[in-house]
Design a protein around this motif. Structure first.
Motif, mmCIF file in Angstrom:
data_model
loop_
_atom_site.group_PDB
_atom_site.id
_atom_site.type_symbol
_atom_site.label_atom_id
_atom_site.label_comp_id
_atom_site.label_asym_id
_atom_site.label_seq_id
_atom_site.Cartn_x
_atom_site.Cartn_y
_atom_site.Cartn_z
ATOM 1 N N VAL A 166 13.090 26.140 4.280
ATOM 2 C CA VAL A 166 11.828 26.195 3.558
ATOM 3 C C VAL A 166 10.884 25.243 4.277
ATOM 4 O O VAL A 166 11.164 24.053 4.399
ATOM 5 C CB VAL A 166 11.988 25.746 2.084
ATOM 6 C CG1 VAL A 166 10.634 25.716 1.387
ATOM 7 C CG2 VAL A 166 12.958 26.642 1.353
ATOM 8 N N GLU A 167 9.792 25.784 4.799
ATOM 9 C CA GLU A 167 8.770 24.982 5.478
ATOM 10 C C GLU A 167 7.631 24.785 4.481
ATOM 11 O O GLU A 167 6.967 25.744 4.112
ATOM 12 C CB GLU A 167 8.280 25.695 6.730
ATOM 13 C CG GLU A 167 9.396 25.956 7.723
ATOM 14 C CD GLU A 167 9.014 26.892 8.855
ATOM 15 O OE1 GLU A 167 7.925 27.525 8.806
ATOM 16 O OE2 GLU A 167 9.829 27.020 9.785
ATOM 17 N N TRP A 168 7.440 23.544 4.017
ATOM 18 C CA TRP A 168 6.460 23.296 2.966
ATOM 19 C C TRP A 168 5.281 22.472 3.446
ATOM 20 O O TRP A 168 5.363 21.748 4.430
ATOM 21 C CB TRP A 168 7.113 22.642 1.752
ATOM 22 C CG TRP A 168 7.871 21.370 2.043
ATOM 23 C CD1 TRP A 168 9.206 21.248 2.262
ATOM 24 C CD2 TRP A 168 7.327 20.050 2.138
ATOM 25 N NE1 TRP A 168 9.533 19.926 2.498
ATOM 26 C CE2 TRP A 168 8.398 19.173 2.428
ATOM 27 C CE3 TRP A 168 6.050 19.511 2.020
ATOM 28 C CZ2 TRP A 168 8.215 17.792 2.582
ATOM 29 C CZ3 TRP A 168 5.869 18.142 2.180
ATOM 30 C CH2 TRP A 168 6.950 17.303 2.449
ATOM 31 N N ARG A 169 4.181 22.628 2.709
ATOM 32 C CA ARG A 169 2.943 21.871 2.919
ATOM 33 C C ARG A 169 2.500 21.425 1.535
ATOM 34 O O ARG A 169 2.278 22.253 0.657
ATOM 35 C CB ARG A 169 1.899 22.766 3.559
ATOM 36 C CG ARG A 169 0.510 22.162 3.629
ATOM 37 C CD ARG A 169 -0.478 23.220 4.123
ATOM 38 N NE ARG A 169 -1.833 22.829 3.905
ATOM 39 C CZ ARG A 169 -2.636 22.334 4.830
ATOM 40 N NH1 ARG A 169 -2.206 22.162 6.048
ATOM 41 N NH2 ARG A 169 -3.867 22.004 4.527
ATOM 42 N N ALA A 170 2.398 20.117 1.345
ATOM 43 C CA ALA A 170 2.013 19.570 0.045
ATOM 44 C C ALA A 170 0.706 18.799 0.181
ATOM 45 O O ALA A 170 0.538 17.981 1.089
ATOM 46 C CB ALA A 170 3.110 18.646 -0.485
ATOM 47 N N VAL A 171 -0.218 19.082 -0.736
ATOM 48 C CA VAL A 171 -1.500 18.391 -0.775
ATOM 49 C C VAL A 171 -1.692 17.864 -2.191
ATOM 50 O O VAL A 171 -1.567 18.613 -3.161
ATOM 51 C CB VAL A 171 -2.670 19.332 -0.396
ATOM 52 C CG1 VAL A 171 -4.007 18.612 -0.478
ATOM 53 C CG2 VAL A 171 -2.452 19.916 0.998
#
Length: 123
Positions: A102-107
């Motif tokens: 799982v490649e995630w991006r959190a903002v």
């Protein structure tokens, strides 16, 4: 005048502390490196509330017997959980045996994107 200066300094320090608060991945289900049954969904739990319109994830299969090309994207729905610090990744079909990432991006509210990944295996 002195009270105004003290207030301005305090506000500046407070805003600086907020700007440095980046979301960190605290835990996941399945956990990093877990080898188990196919999950109905993957949960990512962060230290900060997420801005969902700027956060997201991709699910990819990285290995399976006979797999010629990798990584292979897996169709999944990404959404926020009932807790604003949680991201849910729900595969649109059951995951076959293999390795996944799982490649995630959190903002969060500071709008600074943080990226990472979680890997797991399905038996």
């Amino acid at each position: 005048m002195r009270a105004i200066q003290i207030t301005a300094i305090a506000i500046g320090l407070f805003m600086s502390a907020l700007a440095q608060a980046h979301p960190k991945l605290l835990s996941s289900t399945p956990t990093e490196g877990e080898d188990g049954a196919t999950p109905d969904r993957i949960e990512l739990h962060f230290s900060e509330s997420l801005v969902t319109q700027f956060s997201g994830a991709k699910l990819v299969m990285t290995e399976m017997p006979g797999m010629a090309h990798s990584p292979m994207p897996i169709k999944a729905k990404v959404s926020g959980g009932s807790d604003p610090k949680t991201m849910l990744i729900t595969p649109l079909s059951p995951l076959p045996a293999g390795s996944y990432r799982v490649e995630w991006r959190a903002v969060s509210s500071d709008t600074h994107p943080i990226t990472g990944n979680v890997t797991f295996k399905v038996k």
